[in-house]
Design an enzyme around this catalytic site. Structure first.
Site, mmCIF file in Angstrom:
data_model
loop_
_atom_site.group_PDB
_atom_site.id
_atom_site.type_symbol
_atom_site.label_atom_id
_atom_site.label_comp_id
_atom_site.label_asym_id
_atom_site.label_seq_id
_atom_site.Cartn_x
_atom_site.Cartn_y
_atom_site.Cartn_z
ATOM 1 N N ASN A 99 -4.915 -15.507 -3.502
ATOM 2 C CA ASN A 99 -3.838 -15.715 -2.302
ATOM 3 C C ASN A 99 -4.775 -16.973 -1.514
ATOM 4 O O ASN A 99 -5.908 -17.869 -1.246
ATOM 5 C CB ASN A 99 -4.669 -13.957 -1.701
ATOM 6 C CG ASN A 99 -3.763 -13.960 -0.017
ATOM 7 O OD1 ASN A 99 -2.799 -15.057 0.004
ATOM 8 N ND2 ASN A 99 -3.414 -13.415 0.191
ATOM 9 N N HIS A 151 5.308 -13.882 -2.651
ATOM 10 C CA HIS A 151 3.467 -14.703 -2.275
ATOM 11 C C HIS A 151 2.947 -14.225 -3.208
ATOM 12 O O HIS A 151 2.799 -12.523 -3.310
ATOM 13 C CB HIS A 151 3.029 -13.392 0.083
ATOM 14 C CG HIS A 151 2.133 -13.968 -0.556
ATOM 15 N ND1 HIS A 151 1.085 -14.733 -0.202
ATOM 16 C CD2 HIS A 151 0.980 -13.023 0.212
ATOM 17 C CE1 HIS A 151 0.465 -14.951 0.234
ATOM 18 N NE2 HIS A 151 0.022 -13.710 0.912
ATOM 19 N N CYS A 165 -0.607 -15.272 6.082
ATOM 20 C CA CYS A 165 0.359 -14.688 4.557
ATOM 21 C C CYS A 165 1.969 -15.545 4.938
ATOM 22 O O CYS A 165 2.647 -16.417 4.336
ATOM 23 C CB CYS A 165 0.265 -14.283 3.583
ATOM 24 S SG CYS A 165 -1.493 -14.275 3.697
HETATM 25 N N1 ACO Z 1 -14.992 -5.323 -7.463
HETATM 26 C C1 ACO Z 1 -15.416 -4.157 -8.350
HETATM 27 N N2 ACO Z 1 -15.340 -2.758 -7.048
HETATM 28 C C2 ACO Z 1 -14.239 -2.734 -5.596
HETATM 29 C C3 ACO Z 1 -14.624 -4.165 -6.090
HETATM 30 C C4 ACO Z 1 -14.214 -5.795 -6.909
HETATM 31 N N3 ACO Z 1 -14.704 -6.660 -6.187
HETATM 32 N N4 ACO Z 1 -13.332 -4.735 -4.400
HETATM 33 C C5 ACO Z 1 -13.681 -3.042 -4.209
HETATM 34 N N5 ACO Z 1 -14.163 -2.253 -5.018
HETATM 35 C C6 ACO Z 1 -13.988 -0.992 -4.839
HETATM 36 C C7 ACO Z 1 -14.593 -0.503 -4.105
HETATM 37 O O1 ACO Z 1 -15.338 -0.245 -3.581
HETATM 38 C C8 ACO Z 1 -13.642 1.189 -3.742
HETATM 39 O O2 ACO Z 1 -14.705 1.879 -4.670
HETATM 40 P P1 ACO Z 1 -15.600 3.597 -4.437
HETATM 41 O O3 ACO Z 1 -13.921 3.760 -4.468
HETATM 42 O O4 ACO Z 1 -16.150 3.453 -4.529
HETATM 43 O O5 ACO Z 1 -14.789 3.503 -2.997
HETATM 44 C C9 ACO Z 1 -12.812 1.527 -5.565
HETATM 45 O O6 ACO Z 1 -12.992 -0.506 -6.112
HETATM 46 C C10 ACO Z 1 -10.770 0.851 -4.666
HETATM 47 O O7 ACO Z 1 -11.209 0.194 -3.664
HETATM 48 P P2 ACO Z 1 -9.440 0.382 -2.998
HETATM 49 O O8 ACO Z 1 -9.845 -1.201 -1.788
HETATM 50 O O9 ACO Z 1 -9.013 0.915 -3.212
HETATM 51 O O10 ACO Z 1 -8.864 -0.751 -4.072
HETATM 52 P P3 ACO Z 1 -7.615 -1.439 -4.810
HETATM 53 O O11 ACO Z 1 -6.915 -0.414 -5.816
HETATM 54 O O12 ACO Z 1 -6.821 -1.100 -3.227
HETATM 55 O O13 ACO Z 1 -8.152 -2.353 -4.548
HETATM 56 C C11 ACO Z 1 -6.672 -4.497 -3.581
HETATM 57 C C12 ACO Z 1 -8.147 -3.394 -3.446
HETATM 58 C C13 ACO Z 1 -7.171 -5.375 -4.558
HETATM 59 C C14 ACO Z 1 -7.720 -5.569 -2.100
HETATM 60 C C15 ACO Z 1 -6.354 -4.050 -3.161
HETATM 61 O O14 ACO Z 1 -5.858 -3.277 -2.009
HETATM 62 C C16 ACO Z 1 -5.093 -5.412 -2.759
HETATM 63 O O15 ACO Z 1 -4.433 -5.865 -3.116
HETATM 64 N N6 ACO Z 1 -4.492 -5.117 -1.061
HETATM 65 C C17 ACO Z 1 -3.592 -5.546 -0.522
HETATM 66 C C18 ACO Z 1 -4.046 -7.357 0.111
HETATM 67 C C19 ACO Z 1 -2.746 -8.525 0.640
HETATM 68 O O16 ACO Z 1 -2.183 -8.274 -0.393
HETATM 69 N N7 ACO Z 1 -3.801 -9.031 1.278
HETATM 70 C C20 ACO Z 1 -2.021 -9.874 1.821
HETATM 71 C C21 ACO Z 1 -2.600 -10.507 3.429
HETATM 72 S S1 ACO Z 1 -3.927 -11.236 3.770
HETATM 73 C C22 ACO Z 1 -3.778 -12.530 4.601
HETATM 74 O O17 ACO Z 1 -2.680 -11.898 5.221
HETATM 75 C C23 ACO Z 1 -4.868 -13.539 5.253
#
Ligand code: ACO
Length: 328
Positions: free
Chosen positions: A285, A255, A114
């Site tokens: 993204n 980003h 990214c």
């Molecule tokens: N729908 C519903 N529930 C979901 C989903 C979904 N799509 N995805 C995850 N959950 C659930 C999980 O299973 C978890 O459930 P549990 O508590 O029963 O175990 C709960 O939601 C919380 O999961 P987290 O992963 O802790 O959720 P978080 O609030 O951290 O959000 C996310 C997840 C959106 C992926 C966030 O962590 C994020 O944006 N991270 C950064 C991503 C990023 O910036 N990437 C950049 C680089 S990408 C690249 O370089 C190619």
């Protein structure tokens, strides 16, 4: 010596097909409310079965050359940032150079996930320092939906496909932006946080089905923390070494990965929402294409005027991150 690197005719291209949050709710256990609240994403675009990342790049590149009225034969380099190339080899840059009939240019891809746009600005400056007469076609293109695991709700809701192209040269011109400074960093000890699979580490014999290692995997929460910390740090470092503060920046273009990351970074840098450009609701993204796509939209929307200083920052797999100051 003043290092002149200007970014000209930034043009984006997104495929037509749209995937909504409701479309994803039909595939995995998720829903529109969770996706919007946790990410800010409402839609993402997906390339057609007949298209590849190079086709998106070609569409953006053709528009860019048309806008600059530069013949492809006047290019000296074609540089492509991508983490989803059509092939391990040949490069997208070579495919583009061939399709545009650019002649015997230096053509190469590089991977910074990214952060590809910002790393590319740094590479462009280096090429221009080496040979100021260089004229570089720089594209960022991604077909992330081809590497998304559609059974993994933690990642499949996040990514979309897009491309953007610009010309980097020493001259600039109307509507161009001078790259005032760029800072690129990485931390390979955290390489397992985000992996885009499909390389030679995936060992397959003819006829084998692919397994999960073929797709994008990510430890979302850890990625989130690193993203906020490093984007704030790199922006502060870049501003400080140029004797600037956020008050000297008219628009902040981070980003487009997650609205909560964008808000956290903006708040720690002390920049109000009115100076932050966000378009991830429509595209998700799009990795390396995310910032140039946002910049192109910000300009088209009149959010960037001549004379404005724009701060861009990104974070991605590797881990990689960086920031750049652009003066329009
Ligand atoms: N729908 C519903 N529930 C979901 C989903 C979904 N799509 N995805 C995850 N959950 C659930 C999980 O299973 C978890 O459930 P549990 O508590 O029963 O175990 C709960 O939601 C919380 O999961 P987290 O992963 O802790 O959720 P978080 O609030 O951290 O959000 C996310 C997840 C959106 C992926 C966030 O962590 C994020 O944006 N991270 C950064 C991503 C990023 O910036 N990437 C950049 C680089 S990408 C690249 O370089 C190619």
């Amino acid at each position: 010596m003043t290092l002149n690197c200007h970014l000209r005719a930034l043009c984006a291209h997104v495929p037509e097909t749209v995937i909504t949050n409701d479309d994803l709710a039909a595939l995995v256990d998720t829903n529109d409310q969770w996706i919007v609240e946790r990410t800010g994403i409402r839609r993402r675009h997906r390339l057609a079965d007949t298209e590849n990342a190079s086709d998106l790049a070609l569409a953006a590149a053709r528009r860019c050359l048309e806008e600059t009225a530069l013949p492809a034969r006047s290019l000296t380099h074609v540089l492509a940032a991508t983490c989803t190339p059509d092939h391990l080899s040949p490069s997208i840059a070579c495919i583009l150079a061939g399709a545009l009939d650019a002649g015997p240019v230096m053509a190469m891809d590089f991977g910074a996930a990214c952060t590809g746009f910002i790393y590319g600005l740094s590479l462009g400056r280096a090429f221009l320092a080496q040979a100021p007469e260089s004229r570089i076609l720089f594209v960022c293109t991604e077909a992330l939906t081809r590497r998304v695991n559609w059974q993994d709700r933690g990642t499949c809701v996040l990514f979309g496909d897009a491309a953007a192209a610009c010309v980097l040269d020493s001259e600039g011109g109307e509507g161009s932006a001078r790259v005032e400074d760029v800072l690129c960093q990485s931390d390979g000890t955290q390489r397992d946080l985000i992996v885009v699979g499909g390389g030679t580490a995936c060992r397959y014999a003819p006829g084998d089905p692919v397994d999960d290692s073929f797709f994008i995997s990510m430890r979302g929460r850890d990625t989130y923390k690193h993203a906020v910390r490093q984007m704030v740090q790199v922006c502060e470092t870049l501003l400080a070494r140029n004797g600037l503060t956020m008050d000297d920046v008219e628009l902040f273009v981070p980003h487009q990965a997650n609205i909560r990351i964008i808000e956290a970074v903006g708040s720690r840098l002390g920049v109000g929402a009115e100076r932050v450009f966000v378009n991830l609701a429509e595209y998700g993204n799009t990795s390396s294409a995310s910032i140039p796509l946002a910049l192109a939209e910000a300009r088209a929307a009149g959010r960037i005027r001549p004379g404005d200083r724009v701060l861009v920052t990104a974070f991605g797999a590797g881990l990689t991150w960086g920031a750049a100051l652009l003066r329009f």
